[in-house]
Design a protein around this motif. Structure first.
Motif, mmCIF file in Angstrom:
data_model
loop_
_atom_site.group_PDB
_atom_site.id
_atom_site.type_symbol
_atom_site.label_atom_id
_atom_site.label_comp_id
_atom_site.label_asym_id
_atom_site.label_seq_id
_atom_site.Cartn_x
_atom_site.Cartn_y
_atom_site.Cartn_z
ATOM 1 N N ALA A 1 0.841 -1.200 0.000
ATOM 2 C CA ALA A 1 0.000 0.000 0.000
ATOM 3 C C ALA A 1 0.874 1.248 0.000
ATOM 4 O O ALA A 1 0.590 2.223 -0.708
ATOM 5 C CB ALA A 1 -0.920 -0.013 1.220
ATOM 6 N N ILE A 2 1.959 1.213 0.780
ATOM 7 C CA ILE A 2 2.860 2.375 0.846
ATOM 8 C C ILE A 2 3.482 2.626 -0.524
ATOM 9 O O ILE A 2 3.544 3.766 -0.996
ATOM 10 C CB ILE A 2 3.944 2.138 1.911
ATOM 11 N N GLU A 3 3.905 1.519 -1.187
ATOM 12 C CA GLU A 3 4.529 1.644 -2.505
ATOM 13 C C GLU A 3 3.524 2.210 -3.517
ATOM 14 O O GLU A 3 3.847 3.108 -4.298
ATOM 15 C CB GLU A 3 5.038 0.261 -2.953
ATOM 16 N N ALA A 4 2.282 1.686 -3.453
ATOM 17 C CA ALA A 4 1.239 2.199 -4.345
ATOM 18 C C ALA A 4 0.972 3.666 -4.046
ATOM 19 O O ALA A 4 0.723 4.467 -4.959
ATOM 20 C CB ALA A 4 -0.032 1.377 -4.182
ATOM 21 N N GLY A 5 1.044 4.036 -2.752
ATOM 22 C CA GLY A 5 0.805 5.431 -2.345
ATOM 23 C C GLY A 5 1.821 6.373 -2.948
ATOM 24 O O GLY A 5 1.500 7.518 -3.287
ATOM 25 N N TRP B 1 -6.347 6.110 0.618
ATOM 26 C CA TRP B 1 -5.855 5.361 1.787
ATOM 27 C C TRP B 1 -4.387 4.989 1.586
ATOM 28 O O TRP B 1 -3.578 5.085 2.501
ATOM 29 C CB TRP B 1 -6.686 4.096 2.017
ATOM 30 N N GLN B 2 -4.062 4.563 0.319
ATOM 31 C CA GLN B 2 -2.662 4.222 0.030
ATOM 32 C C GLN B 2 -1.763 5.445 0.197
ATOM 33 O O GLN B 2 -0.671 5.366 0.783
ATOM 34 C CB GLN B 2 -2.537 3.692 -1.407
ATOM 35 N N LEU B 3 -2.252 6.575 -0.293
ATOM 36 C CA LEU B 3 -1.478 7.814 -0.179
ATOM 37 C C LEU B 3 -1.244 8.151 1.301
ATOM 38 O O LEU B 3 -0.142 8.557 1.687
ATOM 39 C CB LEU B 3 -2.228 8.950 -0.886
ATOM 40 N N PHE C 1 -5.676 10.566 5.916
ATOM 41 C CA PHE C 1 -6.644 10.261 4.865
ATOM 42 C C PHE C 1 -7.732 11.335 4.810
ATOM 43 O O PHE C 1 -8.113 11.808 3.732
ATOM 44 C CB PHE C 1 -7.272 8.888 5.129
ATOM 45 N N LEU C 2 -8.225 11.747 5.993
ATOM 46 C CA LEU C 2 -9.317 12.721 6.028
ATOM 47 C C LEU C 2 -8.904 14.043 5.394
ATOM 48 O O LEU C 2 -9.723 14.721 4.762
ATOM 49 C CB LEU C 2 -9.775 12.952 7.473
ATOM 50 N N ARG C 3 -7.626 14.435 5.537
ATOM 51 C CA ARG C 3 -7.188 15.705 4.947
ATOM 52 C C ARG C 3 -7.300 15.659 3.425
ATOM 53 O O ARG C 3 -7.687 16.628 2.795
ATOM 54 C CB ARG C 3 -5.748 16.020 5.363
ATOM 55 N N PHE C 4 -6.932 14.502 2.784
ATOM 56 C CA PHE C 4 -7.076 14.395 1.327
ATOM 57 C C PHE C 4 -8.543 14.287 0.943
ATOM 58 O O PHE C 4 -8.976 14.818 -0.068
ATOM 59 C CB PHE C 4 -6.399 13.136 0.760
ATOM 60 N N ARG C 5 -9.283 13.553 1.755
ATOM 61 C CA ARG C 5 -10.661 13.232 1.409
ATOM 62 C C ARG C 5 -11.549 14.469 1.502
ATOM 63 O O ARG C 5 -12.390 14.708 0.647
ATOM 64 C CB ARG C 5 -11.163 12.117 2.345
ATOM 65 N N THR C 6 -11.365 15.264 2.567
ATOM 66 C CA THR C 6 -12.265 16.399 2.810
ATOM 67 C C THR C 6 -11.672 17.713 2.335
ATOM 68 O O THR C 6 -12.387 18.706 2.219
ATOM 69 C CB THR C 6 -12.579 16.545 4.311
ATOM 70 N N GLY C 7 -10.369 17.760 2.079
ATOM 71 C CA GLY C 7 -9.722 19.029 1.782
ATOM 72 C C GLY C 7 -9.595 19.852 3.042
ATOM 73 O O GLY C 7 -10.238 19.555 4.056
ATOM 74 N N MET C 8 -8.750 20.856 3.000
ATOM 75 C CA MET C 8 -8.600 21.726 4.179
ATOM 76 C C MET C 8 -9.122 23.095 3.797
ATOM 77 O O MET C 8 -8.393 23.936 3.271
ATOM 78 C CB MET C 8 -7.138 21.757 4.613
ATOM 79 N N SER D 1 -9.744 19.009 -1.817
ATOM 80 C CA SER D 1 -10.133 17.609 -1.659
ATOM 81 C C SER D 1 -9.744 16.873 -2.940
ATOM 82 O O SER D 1 -9.888 17.406 -4.033
ATOM 83 C CB SER D 1 -11.635 17.497 -1.429
ATOM 84 N N PHE D 2 -9.240 15.625 -2.795
ATOM 85 C CA PHE D 2 -8.782 14.886 -3.966
ATOM 86 C C PHE D 2 -9.728 13.749 -4.345
ATOM 87 O O PHE D 2 -9.357 12.879 -5.119
ATOM 88 C CB PHE D 2 -7.373 14.343 -3.729
ATOM 89 N N ILE D 3 -10.956 13.744 -3.786
ATOM 90 C CA ILE D 3 -11.832 12.593 -4.007
ATOM 91 C C ILE D 3 -12.271 12.515 -5.467
ATOM 92 O O ILE D 3 -12.591 11.429 -5.977
ATOM 93 C CB ILE D 3 -13.038 12.621 -3.050
ATOM 94 N N ASP D 4 -12.276 13.648 -6.212
ATOM 95 C CA ASP D 4 -12.659 13.589 -7.618
ATOM 96 C C ASP D 4 -11.504 13.121 -8.507
ATOM 97 O O ASP D 4 -11.722 12.710 -9.641
ATOM 98 C CB ASP D 4 -13.129 14.975 -8.100
ATOM 99 N N ALA D 5 -10.272 13.225 -7.986
ATOM 100 C CA ALA D 5 -9.104 12.895 -8.807
ATOM 101 C C ALA D 5 -8.585 11.495 -8.526
ATOM 102 O O ALA D 5 -7.808 10.954 -9.297
ATOM 103 C CB ALA D 5 -7.994 13.914 -8.559
ATOM 104 N N ALA D 6 -9.005 10.902 -7.411
ATOM 105 C CA ALA D 6 -8.503 9.579 -7.063
ATOM 106 C C ALA D 6 -9.583 8.813 -6.316
ATOM 107 O O ALA D 6 -10.493 9.414 -5.741
ATOM 108 C CB ALA D 6 -7.251 9.696 -6.195
ATOM 109 N N SER D 7 -9.474 7.489 -6.338
ATOM 110 C CA SER D 7 -10.478 6.686 -5.627
ATOM 111 C C SER D 7 -10.173 6.683 -4.137
ATOM 112 O O SER D 7 -9.071 7.052 -3.706
ATOM 113 C CB SER D 7 -10.452 5.259 -6.158
#
Lengths: 424, 205
Positions: free
Chosen positions: A142-146, A227-229, A202-209, A216-222
């Motif tokens: 997961a870390i490598e994929a991130g 989670w991997q990131l 994860f929440l910082r990427f998911r919700t944006g700050m 928020s990166f939810i539109d650009a990534a699954s």
């Protein structure tokens, strides 16, 4: 007689019992906010309290309803739990302390309501919590994929390829209030304001700050990519100083010195902040808020009996009234020995140059580099003012004969020549 | 004869008074230390760090000492004497008063490692918290314009850690500091109780 005494006792005792049984009064949210929060966040929640000008990051402005640490969709209001969590746990690495153990759960709840009342959005909108699955295990795969996701989402544009911002392309970042802000150093997870767990990250990427350039990166990534990131970002974190031993500590300090030499202005700003240059060389209004146009332009007046009044000098690069036409050597001599350009020496206070005499040469260079980088502000500072002879003698008598210690007085307002509107 | 003696007495008293005023006027404020040497005691103030056997702790404590010096902690937190802060014998033992309009007068705390009167019983987290936000573990707070915690809030976590390591190494000095009483906001909890249940449309200014 006996009966009347009993009646009297009952008359006193019953109301006491009744008072003891009434439930504790509801916490007074306004008073609580005023005592605990207003000094930074401001009486009206605008994030303009008396210390706002000195703090980094600045205290939150509650009037817009934009919050960084949420579990809701980007642009949405935070939930009550989000606000309560920030109040109870505090925001790591900032001046927002955790209030656990100081405030009760009811008091925190009262503060949540008070904070919400500052923004009209809470009356008309509902927070939209995100739907998120359980936290997947943080495996090496997961870390490598991130790492791939880090590249795909171009995180390096702001945070740099190493996460420390060294190779970042976007440097002049501004928040929604137009103030300069810096991409977080991903190398130091203990200073992540919203927490350093994989779920927090994860929440910082998911919700944006919201309010910052971090989207928020939810539109650009699954979701699974995010989670991997999060696992990857968590893995970048280096070993903190308090876990290092022996040679590691020496190597750490060496590496940091080298880094500082590459960016002396940033280093100098740090030194200027922690040695109090910024705090003393800026003037404050009657309500103790900083006159931010005059940050580091001097003007605060100090009284030390029996020696008189001293006004903090203008440290900006203004040629007429600031340090513009001082040479580097003159600045360093004054900071470390208190000797002015005309050869006279100032008292060892209010500016504590006997302490600054121990500043390392590289820190001193960095400090000068930072002061040179300040834009010029014209604010002519009056020379020190001696008291009249009677208070001088009285002060000396109390100091030398009675051995009384005289308090230090600090005065609001700018004692320099700058006035509002005098400059375009 | 008697009259001459009386006059002589008057002259002596007047001369003595004038001499005393002149003495007060001309005596330099600092009689023991030359201004050129003000910075010297700062270098040797505090514990002897070379005696720390653990090299890790020694490096951290040296860094902490440097930061405590730059932050000028000892200027306010060393007990004041007739010649300025008593750096030599009451280093960081507290007792200095500072006043600011709107905040009242506060007395500086004892920062030595003494258990009862110093910070010996404080946890690392409590110390870092008060340096960042002015909030003490007992719920009281100190205004940032008197104790400049807004300046120290810029310290990185790692530098804060070094300061704590250094403060733990200071010699314990027993010096109880009275709680500030002139400022009503020293203990906001007491204030809250006074006003519990009272509703204000707008907080008082």
């Amino acid at each position: 007689m006996k009966r009347s005494v009993l009646l009297l006792l009952a008359a006193v005792w019953l109301p006491v019992c009744a008072a003891a049984q009434t439930p504790a009064p509801r916490p007074n949210a306004g008073m609580l906010y005023w005592v605990r929060c207003a000094s930074c966040h401001g009486i009206e929640g605008k994030g303009d309290g008396e210390y706002a000008g000195l703090l980094s990051p600045r205290p939150r402005d509650f009037t817009t309803g934009r919050y960084k640490f949420r579990t809701t969709e980007t642009g949405s209001l935070p939930t009550d739990e989000d606000l309560a969590r920030s109040i109870t746990d505090g925001l790591h690495g900032s001046s927002m302390p955790g209030w656990r153990g100081v405030l009760s759960a009811e008091q925190v709840q009262a503060l949540v309501e008070q904070v919400k009342s500052f923004s009209p959005r809470f009356a008309s909108e509902q927070p939209r919590p995100i739907a998120m699955g359980p936290e997947p295990p943080s495996t090496p795969q997961a870390i490598e994929a991130g790492r791939g996701v880090y590249e795909k989402l171009k995180c390096a544009a702001c945070h740099g390829t190493d996460g420390r911002g060294a190779s970042a392309i976007a440097r002049d970042l501004k928040d929604d209030w137009g103030r300069p802000t810096r991409a977080t150093n991903l190398d130091e997870p203990w200073a992540f304001r919203g927490g350093s767990g994989v779920r927090d990250i994860f929440l910082r990427f998911r919700t944006g700050m919201n309010g910052t350039p971090m989207p928020s990166f939810i539109d650009a990534a699954s979701e699974s990519e995010l989670w991997q990131l999060a696992s990857y970002v968590k893995s970048i974190g280096r070993k903190p100083l308090w876990e290092m031993k022996g040679d590691e500590v020496a190597a750490f300090y060496r590496a940091r010195d080298e880094e500082d030499r590459k960016d002396p202005v940033k280093r100098g700003e740090y030194i200027a902040n922690i040695s109090g240059c910024v705090q003393c060389h800026s003037p404050y209004r009657e309500d103790n808020t900083m006159i931010e146009e005059l940050k580091l332009a001097g003007g605060q007046r100090f009284r030390i009996t029996p020696f008189g009044d001293f006004v903090a000098y203008n440290l900006t690069s203004d040629k007429e009234t600031g340090l513009g036409d001082w040479t580097d050597e003159q600045i360093k001599t004054f900071v470390t020995t208190g000797v002015r350009r005309d050869g006279s020496r100032m008292l060892p206070f209010p500016m504590p140059w006997p302490n600054f005499a121990h500043m390392s040469a590289s820190d001193l260079d960095a400090l000068v580099a930072f002061l040179r980088s300040l834009p010029p502000v014209s604010n002519r500072i009056p020379p020190p003012q001696a008291p009249n002879i009677f208070s001088y003698l009285a002060g000396k008598f109390r100091m030398l004969i009675l051995h009384e210690d005289q308090p230090l007085y600090m005065f609001p307002g700018n004692a320099g020549s700058w006035t509002d509107g005098a400059r375009p | 004869m008697k009259r001459i003696l009386a006059w002589l007495g008057v002259v002596v008293v007047v001369l003595a008074a004038a001499g005393f005023v002149a003495f007060l006027y001309f005596i330099p404020p600092f009689t023991l230390v030359k201004p050129e040497e003000f910075s010297r005691p700062m270098g040797t103030a505090g514990p002897d760090l070379t005696k720390i056997s653990d090299p890790t702790e020694r490096m951290l404590a040296e860094r902490g000492h440097y930061l405590v010096t730059l932050g000028s902690c000892s200027d306010c937190h060393s007990t004041p004497g007739p010649q300025g802060p008593r750096i030599g014998d009451m280093y960081l033992a507290g007792g200095f008063k500072a006043t600011r309009k709107g905040h009242g007068t506060y007395v500086s705390s004892n920062l030595t490692s003494d258990q009862a009167t110093g910070i010996g019983s404080w946890t690392d987290e409590d110390l870092k918290r008060v340096l960042r936000s002015g909030q003490s573990p007992d719920g009281t707070s100190v205004p940032g314009h008197l104790m400049p915690w807004p300046a120290y809030s810029h310290l990185t976590d790692e530098d804060l850690h070094a300061i704590v390591v250094y403060l733990r190494r200071t010699a314990p000095i027993v010096h109880a500091i009275p709680k500030a009483t002139e400022a009503s906001f020293t203990d906001p909890t007491a204030y809250e109780e006074d006003y519990a249940g009272v509703d204000y449309a707008a907080p008082p200014k």
